[in-house]
Design a protein around this motif. Structure first.
Motif, short mmCIF file in Angstrom:
data_model
loop_
_atom_site.label_atom_id
_atom_site.label_comp_id
_atom_site.label_asym_id
_atom_site.label_seq_id
_atom_site.Cartn_x
_atom_site.Cartn_y
_atom_site.Cartn_z
N UNK A 80 35.15 57.13 56.64
CA UNK A 80 35.93 58.37 56.47
C UNK A 80 36.46 58.49 55.05
N UNK A 81 36.91 57.39 54.50
CA UNK A 81 37.42 57.39 53.13
C UNK A 81 36.33 57.77 52.14
N UNK A 111 44.28 69.34 50.11
CA UNK A 111 44.55 68.72 51.40
C UNK A 111 43.61 67.55 51.68
N UNK A 112 42.35 67.71 51.32
CA UNK A 112 41.40 66.62 51.50
C UNK A 112 41.76 65.45 50.59
N UNK A 113 42.23 65.73 49.37
CA UNK A 113 42.65 64.66 48.46
C UNK A 113 43.85 63.91 49.03
N UNK A 114 44.79 64.63 49.64
CA UNK A 114 45.95 63.97 50.26
C UNK A 114 45.50 63.10 51.43
N UNK A 115 44.59 63.63 52.25
CA UNK A 115 44.05 62.84 53.36
C UNK A 115 43.34 61.60 52.83
N UNK A 117 44.09 59.92 50.17
CA UNK A 117 45.10 58.93 49.80
C UNK A 117 45.62 58.17 51.03
N UNK A 118 45.87 58.91 52.11
CA UNK A 118 46.31 58.25 53.35
C UNK A 118 45.23 57.32 53.89
N UNK A 119 43.98 57.77 53.83
CA UNK A 119 42.87 56.92 54.29
C UNK A 119 42.73 55.68 53.42
#
Length: 135
Positions: A80-81, A111-115, A117-119
């Motif tokens: 996913x990352x 938003x995908x960039x933030x996701x 970072x969480x991943x």
């Protein structure tokens, strides 16, 4: 792993990498028809499909290369990352290529960039716990 299988995987990696990178230079390689189509033939409304197409093929190429190197993902979050990072890379590339810098393009990419970072943080945490009891 037998040599013909390695050659087949390497050939697949080359084709997928070419299909992923060709839209950035103005062409789209249609694998099912084995032909090149100019980007200008695609309606601008379908540009997001080219981004997803390129990111997917780049991620498949990445994991194909890792497979040939006998390097497995260290966590279940890594695929996913990798896909989300390629989405950001190709999204920025297409924004620059098509000169579309509106909020409608930046918002999903942000938003995908933030996701991503969480991943990334989750991937780092899961990688540390996988090998915790090995020693």
């Amino acid at each position: 792993m037998p040599a013909p299988f390695k050659i087949l995987i390497a050939l697949l990696i080359v084709i997928l990498s070419m299909a992923a990178l060709m839209p950035l230079v103005g062409y789209h390689f249609v694998i099912s028809q084995l032909k090149f189509i100019g980007i200008e033939e695609f309606p601008l409304d379908f540009a997001h499909l080219l981004v997803v197409h390129s990111a997917c093929f780049a991620a498949l190429s990445y994991f194909g290369i890792n497979y040939l190197r006998r390097k497995r993902p260290l966590s279940s979050v890594e695929p996913l990352l990798v896909f989300s990072v390629f989405l950001v890379i190709f999204g920025l590339g297409f924004m620059l290529l098509l000169e579309k810098t509106s909020l409608a393009w930046f918002l999903p990419l942000g938003l995908i960039a933030i996701v991503s970072l969480f991943l990334y943080r989750e991937n780092q945490a899961e990688t540390k716990t996988i090998f915790k009891d090995n020693w």
